[in-house]
Design a protein around this motif. Structure first.
Motif, PDB file in Angstrom:
ATOM      1  N   LEU A   1     103.137  35.259  29.172  1.00 53.94           N
ATOM      2  CA  LEU A   1     101.914  35.193  29.728  1.00 53.94           C
ATOM      3  C   LEU A   1     101.396  33.954  29.656  1.00 53.94           C
ATOM      4  N   VAL A   2     101.434  32.899  30.779  1.00 55.43           N
ATOM      5  CA  VAL A   2     101.083  31.592  30.590  1.00 55.43           C
ATOM      6  C   VAL A   2      99.548  31.525  30.935  1.00 55.43           C
ATOM      7  N   TRP A   3      98.951  32.443  31.331  1.00 58.04           N
ATOM      8  CA  TRP A   3      97.312  32.303  31.561  1.00 58.04           C
ATOM      9  C   TRP A   3      96.619  32.736  30.480  1.00 58.04           C
ATOM     10  N   GLU A   4      95.239  32.427  30.485  1.00 53.87           N
ATOM     11  CA  GLU A   4      94.472  32.661  29.074  1.00 53.87           C
ATOM     12  C   GLU A   4      94.275  33.928  28.703  1.00 53.87           C
ATOM     13  N   ASN A   5      94.603  34.268  27.488  1.00 51.44           N
ATOM     14  CA  ASN A   5      94.600  35.707  26.937  1.00 51.44           C
ATOM     15  C   ASN A   5      93.610  35.825  25.731  1.00 51.44           C
ATOM     16  N   VAL A   6      92.568  36.822  26.016  1.00 50.60           N
ATOM     17  CA  VAL A   6      91.684  37.142  24.811  1.00 50.60           C
ATOM     18  C   VAL A   6      91.594  38.413  24.237  1.00 50.60           C
ATOM     19  N   ILE A   7      90.853  38.884  23.472  1.00 53.87           N
ATOM     20  CA  ILE A   7      91.144  40.132  22.544  1.00 53.87           C
ATOM     21  C   ILE A   7      89.767  40.618  22.230  1.00 53.87           C
ATOM     22  N   ASP A   8      89.710  42.057  22.469  1.00 50.59           N
ATOM     23  CA  ASP A   8      88.478  42.908  22.374  1.00 50.59           C
ATOM     24  C   ASP A   8      88.721  43.891  21.269  1.00 50.59           C
ATOM     25  N   LYS A   9      88.898  43.165  20.127  1.00 47.42           N
ATOM     26  CA  LYS A   9      89.369  44.271  18.860  1.00 47.42           C
ATOM     27  C   LYS A   9      88.339  45.372  18.953  1.00 47.42           C
ATOM     28  N   ASN A  10      86.919  45.080  18.872  1.00 48.02           N
ATOM     29  CA  ASN A  10      85.997  46.389  18.689  1.00 48.02           C
ATOM     30  C   ASN A  10      85.656  47.034  20.084  1.00 48.02           C
ATOM     31  N   GLY A  11      86.369  46.640  21.044  1.00 43.37           N
ATOM     32  CA  GLY A  11      86.195  47.412  22.340  1.00 43.37           C
ATOM     33  C   GLY A  11      84.708  47.475  22.962  1.00 43.37           C
ATOM     34  N   GLU A  12      84.095  46.326  22.511  1.00 43.30           N
ATOM     35  CA  GLU A  12      82.682  46.346  23.222  1.00 43.30           C
ATOM     36  C   GLU A  12      82.507  45.826  24.563  1.00 43.30           C
ATOM     37  N   VAL A  13      83.529  44.857  24.881  1.00 40.62           N
ATOM     38  CA  VAL A  13      83.656  44.658  26.464  1.00 40.62           C
ATOM     39  C   VAL A  13      84.123  45.944  27.222  1.00 40.62           C
ATOM     40  N   SER A  14      85.058  46.628  26.713  1.00 44.28           N
ATOM     41  CA  SER A  14      85.852  47.702  27.533  1.00 44.28           C
ATOM     42  C   SER A  14      84.807  48.675  27.520  1.00 44.28           C
ATOM     43  N   ASP A  15      84.018  48.977  26.508  1.00 42.85           N
ATOM     44  CA  ASP A  15      83.135  50.090  26.553  1.00 42.85           C
ATOM     45  C   ASP A  15      81.859  49.928  27.490  1.00 42.85           C
ATOM     46  N   GLU A  16      81.510  48.785  27.574  1.00 43.42           N
ATOM     47  CA  GLU A  16      80.428  48.427  28.420  1.00 43.42           C
ATOM     48  C   GLU A  16      80.667  48.442  29.876  1.00 43.42           C
ATOM     49  N   LEU A  17      82.071  47.958  29.997  1.00 48.00           N
ATOM     50  CA  LEU A  17      82.527  48.313  31.501  1.00 48.00           C
ATOM     51  C   LEU A  17      83.050  49.726  31.901  1.00 48.00           C
ATOM     52  N   GLY A  18      82.998  50.467  30.859  1.00 48.44           N
ATOM     53  CA  GLY A  18      83.508  51.907  31.065  1.00 48.44           C
ATOM     54  C   GLY A  18      85.089  52.140  31.353  1.00 48.44           C
ATOM     55  N   VAL A  19      85.904  51.149  30.913  1.00 50.67           N
ATOM     56  CA  VAL A  19      87.286  51.155  30.874  1.00 50.67           C
ATOM     57  C   VAL A  19      87.834  52.305  30.006  1.00 50.67           C
ATOM     58  N   MET A  20      88.126  53.440  30.316  1.00 53.79           N
ATOM     59  CA  MET A  20      88.656  54.663  29.754  1.00 53.79           C
ATOM     60  C   MET A  20      90.256  54.701  29.457  1.00 53.79           C
ATOM     61  N   ALA A  21      90.817  53.733  30.434  1.00 57.03           N
ATOM     62  CA  ALA A  21      92.271  53.850  30.537  1.00 57.03           C
ATOM     63  C   ALA A  21      92.803  52.709  30.769  1.00 57.03           C
ATOM     64  N   ILE A  22      94.030  52.364  30.455  1.00 58.34           N
ATOM     65  CA  ILE A  22      94.528  50.977  30.650  1.00 58.34           C
ATOM     66  C   ILE A  22      96.000  51.391  31.273  1.00 58.34           C
ATOM     67  N   PRO A  23      96.624  50.647  32.136  1.00 56.60           N
ATOM     68  CA  PRO A  23      95.988  49.408  32.640  1.00 56.60           C
ATOM     69  C   PRO A  23      94.991  49.353  33.530  1.00 56.60           C
ATOM     70  N   HIS A  24      93.958  48.257  33.613  1.00 58.41           N
ATOM     71  CA  HIS A  24      92.588  48.576  34.481  1.00 58.41           C
ATOM     72  C   HIS A  24      92.418  47.036  34.752  1.00 58.41           C
ATOM     73  N   SER A  25      91.601  46.812  36.052  1.00 64.34           N
ATOM     74  CA  SER A  25      91.302  45.427  36.089  1.00 64.34           C
ATOM     75  C   SER A  25      90.206  45.560  37.235  1.00 64.34           C
ATOM     76  N   PHE A  26      89.705  43.990  37.130  1.00 64.90           N
ATOM     77  CA  PHE A  26      88.648  43.860  38.010  1.00 64.90           C
ATOM     78  C   PHE A  26      89.075  42.417  38.645  1.00 64.90           C
ATOM     79  N   LEU A  27      88.967  42.602  39.873  1.00 71.51           N
ATOM     80  CA  LEU A  27      89.044  41.108  40.814  1.00 71.51           C
ATOM     81  C   LEU A  27      87.616  40.487  40.942  1.00 71.51           C
ATOM     82  N   LEU A  28      87.354  39.446  40.598  1.00 68.81           N
ATOM     83  CA  LEU A  28      86.064  38.888  41.041  1.00 68.81           C
ATOM     84  C   LEU A  28      86.408  37.807  41.838  1.00 68.81           C
ATOM     85  N   ASN A  29      85.144  37.490  42.699  1.00 61.54           N
ATOM     86  CA  ASN A  29      85.024  36.481  43.568  1.00 61.54           C
ATOM     87  C   ASN A  29      84.726  35.089  43.140  1.00 61.54           C
TER      88      ASN A  29
END
Length: 356
Positions: free
Chosen positions: A302-330
């Motif tokens: 994976l040559v692009w940027e990778n970050v980690i959400d160990k505590n699940g704060e971002v995924s919880d806020e966004l309501g990500v209940m299952a993976i894979p899951h993605s959002f496309l932003l403009n």
């Protein structure tokens, strides 16, 4: 005399009610009894495992045959079958009937070198739920490419839910639509919810629905995405706001998620076909083990940027209940797509270029 007569009548009434209650209990128990048997084509003579709710069971496969019996928590309940790990999971709805499965067994080595015991379902008999599922899946395949698919889907689900308000498959569909396949509008999903008898639904499906609705109201298509900062492999904080000015795919995954990692070759191909001024990717892992995460990044190249959400704060806020899951932003950091395919993402990027 009147008192004695009243007491006698009371005893008779109570006796009848106890008998009625006993009959109802017996009927209710019978409605939750299931029988699941199967034939496995292939050289497998070890144990097969069944899970449903909090229940787990196992049966020895002898001459390609096995059988499970038990009592469900709900009249219909999703279960999963698997062989000795590593193995895939085969999902099947259990109900008060005699269900017979025919499956093929094979072994394969996955892309990471692990030996996998694979079950492929070939036939299912005695399941009323399988008929409902097949009808719904056929509807989806027949109509998903139509421009008015959302309208057709809403009409189909109103019919389905009115016909099967107690069936847990209805609740599962609604949970997935709210949390993952976000085709319908919030008000349509909320109306469908009113058609369900939630007493008979799986609590996890209801949780998926509630979390999904909450997320849709805040982070739906057309809404501004969550402004987050998370650490990369070098412990540097990366802000999503730095990606404004181009289309950006925020991809949720984990090292242990096989479907997530199976998507990576396609994303790498998409990434190589686009320029960084137009499109970029940031992968957001929900791994708890940083070493596993870093190792998987290297393995999958994976040559692009990778970050980690160990505590699940971002995924919880966004309501990500299952993976894979993605959002496309403009370019403005607004959500333009949720769980799009690689082809759908490429089409949006190409159309944007053509319109400039």
């Amino acid at each position: 005399m009147i008192r004695k007569l009243s007491l006698l009548l009371l005893l008779l009434i109570l006796g009848c009610k106890e008998k009625e209650a006993s009959v109802e209990t017996t009927v209710e128990t019978a409605l939750k009894n299931f029988s699941l048997s199967g034939t496995i084509n292939g050289a497998y003579n070890d144990y097969i495992f069944l899970g449903y709710g909090k229940h787990k069971d196992s049966a020895k496969v002898i001459d390609g045959k096995f059988k499970f019996t038990g009592e469900l928590d709900l009249p219909t309940q999703q279960g999963w079958l698997n062989l000795r790990p590593g193995a895939n999971s085969l999902f099947v709805y259990l109900e008060s009937s005699t269900i017979e499965l025919v499956m093929d067994y094979r072994q394969e080595v996955d892309e990471y070198g692990y030996n996998m015991n694979i079950l492929d379902l070939k036939d299912i008999k005695g399941s009323k739920t399988a008929i409902i599922q097949e009808k719904y899946q056929n509807f989806w395949r027949k109509n998903e490419e139509k421009d008015n698919f959302d309208e057709l889907l809403n009409e189909e689900l109103i019919r389905l839910f009115k016909e099967h308000p107690k069936h847990s498959f209805s609740g599962k569909i609604l949970g997935e639509l709210a949390s993952y396949n976000r085709v319908l509008k919030v008000d349509e999903l909320e109306h469908l919810y009113t058609l369900l008898d939630t007493t008979y639904q799986n609590k996890f499906d209801l949780e998926f629905y509630n979390t999904g609705i909450k997320s849709l109201k805040k982070y739906n298509i057309g809404h501004e995405f969550l402004a987050f900062k998370l650490p990369n492999q070098n412990s540097e904080l990366i802000s999503i706001t730095n990606y404004k000015g181009k289309y950006t795919l925020v991809d949720f995954w984990a090292s242990w998620c096989r479907p997530c990692r199976q998507k990576h070759p396609g994303l790498i191909e998409l990434y190589s076909k686009t320029d960084r001024e137009t499109f970029d990717i940031i992968s957001l892992s929900i791994d708890e083990d940083e070493d596993d995460w870093k190792k998987a990044i290297q393995q999958d190249a994976l040559v692009w940027e990778n970050v980690i959400d160990k505590n699940g704060e971002v995924s919880d806020e966004l309501g990500v209940m299952a993976i894979p899951h993605s959002f496309l932003l403009n370019q403005k950091g607004e959500i333009v797509g949720i769980n799009l395919t690689d082809d759908e993402i490429e089409k949006i990027i190409v159309n944007n270029k053509a319109n400039k």
